[in-house]
Design a protein around this motif. Structure first.
Motif, PDB file in Angstrom:
ATOM      1  N   MET A 269       0.835  -1.197   0.000  1.00  0.00           N
ATOM      2  CA  MET A 269       0.000   0.000   0.000  1.00  0.00           C
ATOM      3  C   MET A 269       0.873   1.251   0.000  1.00  0.00           C
ATOM      4  O   MET A 269       1.970   1.262   0.564  1.00  0.00           O
ATOM      5  N   GLY A 270       0.345   2.300  -0.603  1.00  0.00           N
ATOM      6  CA  GLY A 270       0.933   3.612  -0.452  1.00  0.00           C
ATOM      7  C   GLY A 270       0.118   4.411   0.559  1.00  0.00           C
ATOM      8  O   GLY A 270      -0.782   3.878   1.217  1.00  0.00           O
ATOM      9  N   VAL A 271       0.423   5.690   0.664  1.00  0.00           N
ATOM     10  CA  VAL A 271      -0.223   6.532   1.672  1.00  0.00           C
ATOM     11  C   VAL A 271      -1.731   6.605   1.459  1.00  0.00           C
ATOM     12  O   VAL A 271      -2.516   6.506   2.409  1.00  0.00           O
ATOM     13  N   ARG A 272      -2.143   6.780   0.235  1.00  0.00           N
ATOM     14  CA  ARG A 272      -3.584   6.916  -0.036  1.00  0.00           C
ATOM     15  C   ARG A 272      -4.345   5.659   0.368  1.00  0.00           C
ATOM     16  O   ARG A 272      -5.395   5.741   1.023  1.00  0.00           O
ATOM     17  N   ASP A 273      -3.819   4.489  -0.004  1.00  0.00           N
ATOM     18  CA  ASP A 273      -4.490   3.244   0.361  1.00  0.00           C
ATOM     19  C   ASP A 273      -4.423   2.993   1.864  1.00  0.00           C
ATOM     20  O   ASP A 273      -5.359   2.419   2.447  1.00  0.00           O
ATOM     21  N   ALA A 274      -3.327   3.398   2.500  1.00  0.00           N
ATOM     22  CA  ALA A 274      -3.218   3.226   3.953  1.00  0.00           C
ATOM     23  C   ALA A 274      -4.254   4.079   4.676  1.00  0.00           C
ATOM     24  O   ALA A 274      -4.799   3.659   5.709  1.00  0.00           O
ATOM     25  N   LEU A 275      -4.532   5.255   4.148  1.00  0.00           N
ATOM     26  CA  LEU A 275      -5.570   6.102   4.738  1.00  0.00           C
ATOM     27  C   LEU A 275      -6.936   5.432   4.605  1.00  0.00           C
ATOM     28  O   LEU A 275      -7.736   5.427   5.555  1.00  0.00           O
ATOM     29  N   THR A 276      -7.202   4.851   3.450  1.00  0.00           N
ATOM     30  CA  THR A 276      -8.454   4.110   3.270  1.00  0.00           C
ATOM     31  C   THR A 276      -8.509   2.908   4.203  1.00  0.00           C
ATOM     32  O   THR A 276      -9.551   2.615   4.805  1.00  0.00           O
ATOM     33  N   ALA A 277      -7.377   2.216   4.351  1.00  0.00           N
ATOM     34  CA  ALA A 277      -7.320   1.066   5.263  1.00  0.00           C
ATOM     35  C   ALA A 277      -7.624   1.489   6.700  1.00  0.00           C
ATOM     36  O   ALA A 277      -8.307   0.769   7.435  1.00  0.00           O
ATOM     37  N   ALA A 278      -7.141   2.657   7.086  1.00  0.00           N
ATOM     38  CA  ALA A 278      -7.429   3.170   8.434  1.00  0.00           C
ATOM     39  C   ALA A 278      -8.928   3.373   8.619  1.00  0.00           C
ATOM     40  O   ALA A 278      -9.476   3.090   9.689  1.00  0.00           O
ATOM     41  N   SER A 279      -9.588   3.841   7.581  1.00  0.00           N
ATOM     42  CA  SER A 279     -11.042   3.993   7.648  1.00  0.00           C
ATOM     43  C   SER A 279     -11.728   2.629   7.720  1.00  0.00           C
ATOM     44  O   SER A 279     -12.691   2.447   8.473  1.00  0.00           O
ATOM     45  N   PHE A 280     -11.230   1.681   6.955  1.00  0.00           N
ATOM     46  CA  PHE A 280     -11.818   0.338   6.954  1.00  0.00           C
ATOM     47  C   PHE A 280     -11.761  -0.300   8.344  1.00  0.00           C
ATOM     48  O   PHE A 280     -12.707  -0.970   8.767  1.00  0.00           O
ATOM     49  N   VAL A 281     -10.632  -0.115   9.045  1.00  0.00           N
ATOM     50  CA  VAL A 281     -10.491  -0.754  10.369  1.00  0.00           C
ATOM     51  C   VAL A 281     -10.910   0.181  11.497  1.00  0.00           C
ATOM     52  O   VAL A 281     -10.823  -0.174  12.666  1.00  0.00           O
ATOM     53  N   GLU A 282     -11.355   1.376  11.126  1.00  0.00           N
ATOM     54  CA  GLU A 282     -11.939   2.347  12.058  1.00  0.00           C
ATOM     55  C   GLU A 282     -10.954   2.767  13.159  1.00  0.00           C
ATOM     56  O   GLU A 282     -11.281   2.762  14.343  1.00  0.00           O
ATOM     57  N   THR A 283      -9.741   3.121  12.721  1.00  0.00           N
ATOM     58  CA  THR A 283      -8.768   3.656  13.663  1.00  0.00           C
ATOM     59  C   THR A 283      -8.368   5.061  13.247  1.00  0.00           C
ATOM     60  O   THR A 283      -8.399   5.393  12.053  1.00  0.00           O
ATOM     61  N   ASN A 284      -8.004   5.874  14.229  1.00  0.00           N
ATOM     62  CA  ASN A 284      -7.556   7.233  13.941  1.00  0.00           C
ATOM     63  C   ASN A 284      -6.040   7.366  13.970  1.00  0.00           C
ATOM     64  O   ASN A 284      -5.505   8.434  13.666  1.00  0.00           O
ATOM     65  N   ASN A 285      -5.340   6.291  14.340  1.00  0.00           N
ATOM     66  CA  ASN A 285      -3.893   6.361  14.503  1.00  0.00           C
ATOM     67  C   ASN A 285      -3.198   5.269  13.703  1.00  0.00           C
ATOM     68  O   ASN A 285      -3.477   4.083  13.883  1.00  0.00           O
TER      69      ASN A 285
ATOM     70  N   ASP B   8       7.237  11.560   0.613  1.00  0.00           N
ATOM     71  CA  ASP B   8       7.251  12.925   1.145  1.00  0.00           C
ATOM     72  C   ASP B   8       6.546  12.870   2.496  1.00  0.00           C
ATOM     73  O   ASP B   8       5.323  12.732   2.568  1.00  0.00           O
ATOM     74  N   LYS B   9       7.299  12.952   3.559  1.00  0.00           N
ATOM     75  CA  LYS B   9       6.741  12.737   4.895  1.00  0.00           C
ATOM     76  C   LYS B   9       5.700  13.792   5.258  1.00  0.00           C
ATOM     77  O   LYS B   9       4.637  13.468   5.786  1.00  0.00           O
ATOM     78  N   GLU B  10       5.997  15.049   5.008  1.00  0.00           N
ATOM     79  CA  GLU B  10       5.066  16.104   5.389  1.00  0.00           C
ATOM     80  C   GLU B  10       3.782  16.026   4.579  1.00  0.00           C
ATOM     81  O   GLU B  10       2.687  16.208   5.123  1.00  0.00           O
ATOM     82  N   ALA B  11       3.903  15.755   3.287  1.00  0.00           N
ATOM     83  CA  ALA B  11       2.707  15.613   2.459  1.00  0.00           C
ATOM     84  C   ALA B  11       1.876  14.417   2.904  1.00  0.00           C
ATOM     85  O   ALA B  11       0.633  14.467   2.902  1.00  0.00           O
ATOM     86  N   SER B  12       2.547  13.344   3.314  1.00  0.00           N
ATOM     87  CA  SER B  12       1.838  12.151   3.781  1.00  0.00           C
ATOM     88  C   SER B  12       1.064  12.437   5.061  1.00  0.00           C
ATOM     89  O   SER B  12      -0.093  12.027   5.212  1.00  0.00           O
ATOM     90  N   LYS B  13       1.697  13.159   5.974  1.00  0.00           N
ATOM     91  CA  LYS B  13       1.014  13.517   7.224  1.00  0.00           C
ATOM     92  C   LYS B  13      -0.184  14.414   6.945  1.00  0.00           C
ATOM     93  O   LYS B  13      -1.241  14.267   7.575  1.00  0.00           O
ATOM     94  N   ARG B  14      -0.037  15.339   5.984  1.00  0.00           N
ATOM     95  CA  ARG B  14      -1.155  16.239   5.651  1.00  0.00           C
ATOM     96  C   ARG B  14      -2.323  15.461   5.065  1.00  0.00           C
ATOM     97  O   ARG B  14      -3.480  15.768   5.352  1.00  0.00           O
ATOM     98  N   LYS B  15      -2.022  14.465   4.239  1.00  0.00           N
ATOM     99  CA  LYS B  15      -3.096  13.663   3.646  1.00  0.00           C
ATOM    100  C   LYS B  15      -3.916  12.982   4.742  1.00  0.00           C
ATOM    101  O   LYS B  15      -5.148  12.958   4.691  1.00  0.00           O
ATOM    102  N   PHE B  16      -3.226  12.447   5.747  1.00  0.00           N
ATOM    103  CA  PHE B  16      -3.936  11.828   6.866  1.00  0.00           C
ATOM    104  C   PHE B  16      -4.701  12.868   7.669  1.00  0.00           C
ATOM    105  O   PHE B  16      -5.848  12.645   8.062  1.00  0.00           O
TER     106      PHE B  16
END
Length: 231
Positions: A170-186, A201-209
Motif C-alpha cells: 500500500m501507499g499513503v492513499r491506500d493506507a488512509l483508506t485502510a485506516a477507515s476500513f479498520v476504524e482507527t484514527n492512529n 514525502d513525509k510532510e505531504a503524507s502527514k497532511r493527507k492523513f
C-alpha cells in the motif's frame, strides 16, 4: 503497550516488560545503522512473511535471546532446521501468550512470500495483538483489501501499523483508506524510505492523513510511542 520503531517494517512492542519483535531487518538497513542487533531485546519474534527485508536478523536475534518465533508453519519449519523454535499459526487462528495475557490472531495479507533462495514461504499474514483493552493491528506487507472491514466487528483498533511506501505494498492513499476500513484514527507508518523506490514525502503524507481526520505517526528509528497516549 510501548511501540518502538527499528526501521523499515521492524517494530518492537513491549508488554509487561516482554518484547514482541516484528519482522527484524536491521543489520542491512543503512538508515538503522545506529541500532545494534546485539542490543535488541526479544522474547517473541513475529514474522509476517519470508522476504529478506522482514526476516534477515531473525535467526541471529532468536539464537542470542532465546526468543520464540510466531509465524506460519512453512517459515517455522525453515527455522527449526536452523535450531530456532517457536509457535506456528495460520490465517484465522489465534493463540494466547504471556500466561494468557496477550492474544495474537493471524489474519490475511495480500502479498507474496518466498525466502531469499526462492523457496516457498507460506502465505503472507498480518497480526492482531490484543492486551487488556488495547489492540494493535500489524498488517504486514499488503495491498488494501475489503477483508480489513471485518476487523472492527471483533476488535477496536487503537493503533494500526501499515506499510506506506507504495510499489511493493500500500501507499499513503491506500493506507488512509485502510485506516477507515479498520476504524482507527492512529496509523504508524512503516516500510518506507529504505529503498529509493519506496521513498515518500513525509510532510505531504502527514497532511493527507490530517485532511482525512486521522493521524499518521512517522517515528525516527529508535523512537517509541505509548498506545495509551493515543486514546
Amino acid at each position: 503497550m510501548r511501540v518502538t520503531y527499528l526501521g523499515h517494517a521492524c517494530v518492537s512492542i513491549e508488554i509487561e516488560g516482554k518484547h514482541f519483535l516484528v519482522d527484524p531487518f536491521i543489520s542491512a538497513n543503512p538508515l538503522a545503522s545506529h541500532i545494534s542487533i546485539d542490543a535488541v531485546k526479544a522474547d517473541y519474534i513475529l514474522l509476517t512473511h519470508a522476504h529478506a527485508d522482514h526476516i534477515l536478523d531473525a535467526e541471529a536475534i532468536a539464537k542470542r535471546t532465546g526468543a520464540k518465533l510466531i509465524t506460519n508453519p512453512e517459515i517455522l519449519a525453515h527455522y527449526r532446521q536452523l535450531g530456532v523454535d517457536g509457535h506456528e499459526m495460520n490465517i484465522g487462528g489465534s493463540h494466547r501468550f504471556l500466561d494468557g495475557k496477550v492474544k495474537i490472531k493471524m489474519i490475511k495479507a495480500v502479498h507474496s512470500s518466498s525466502f531469499p533462495d526462492g523457496s516457498y514461504g507460506g502465505n503472507p499474514a498480518g497480526f492482531l495483538v490484543n492486551y487488556q483493552e488495547r489492540t494493535i493491528y500489524i498488517s504486514g506487507d499488503t495491498a488494501l483489501t475489503m477483508d480489513m472491514k471485518i476487523i472492527p466487528h471483533q476488535y477496536k483498533i487503537d493503533l494500526a501499523i501499515f506499510p506506506i511506501g507504495n510499489n511493493y505494498t500500500m501507499g499513503v492513499r491506500d493506507a488512509l483508506t485502510a485506516a477507515s476500513f479498520v476504524e482507527t484514527n492512529n496509523v504508524l507508518g512503516v516500510h518506507y524510505d529504505t529503498f529509493d523506490v519506496i521513498k515518500i514525502d513525509k510532510e505531504a503524507s502527514k497532511r493527507k492523513f490530517s485532511d482525512g481526520h486521522k493521524r499518521l505517526h512517522l517515528l525516527e528509528i529508535g523512537d517509541s510511542l505509548e498506545v495509551d497516549d493515543l486514546i
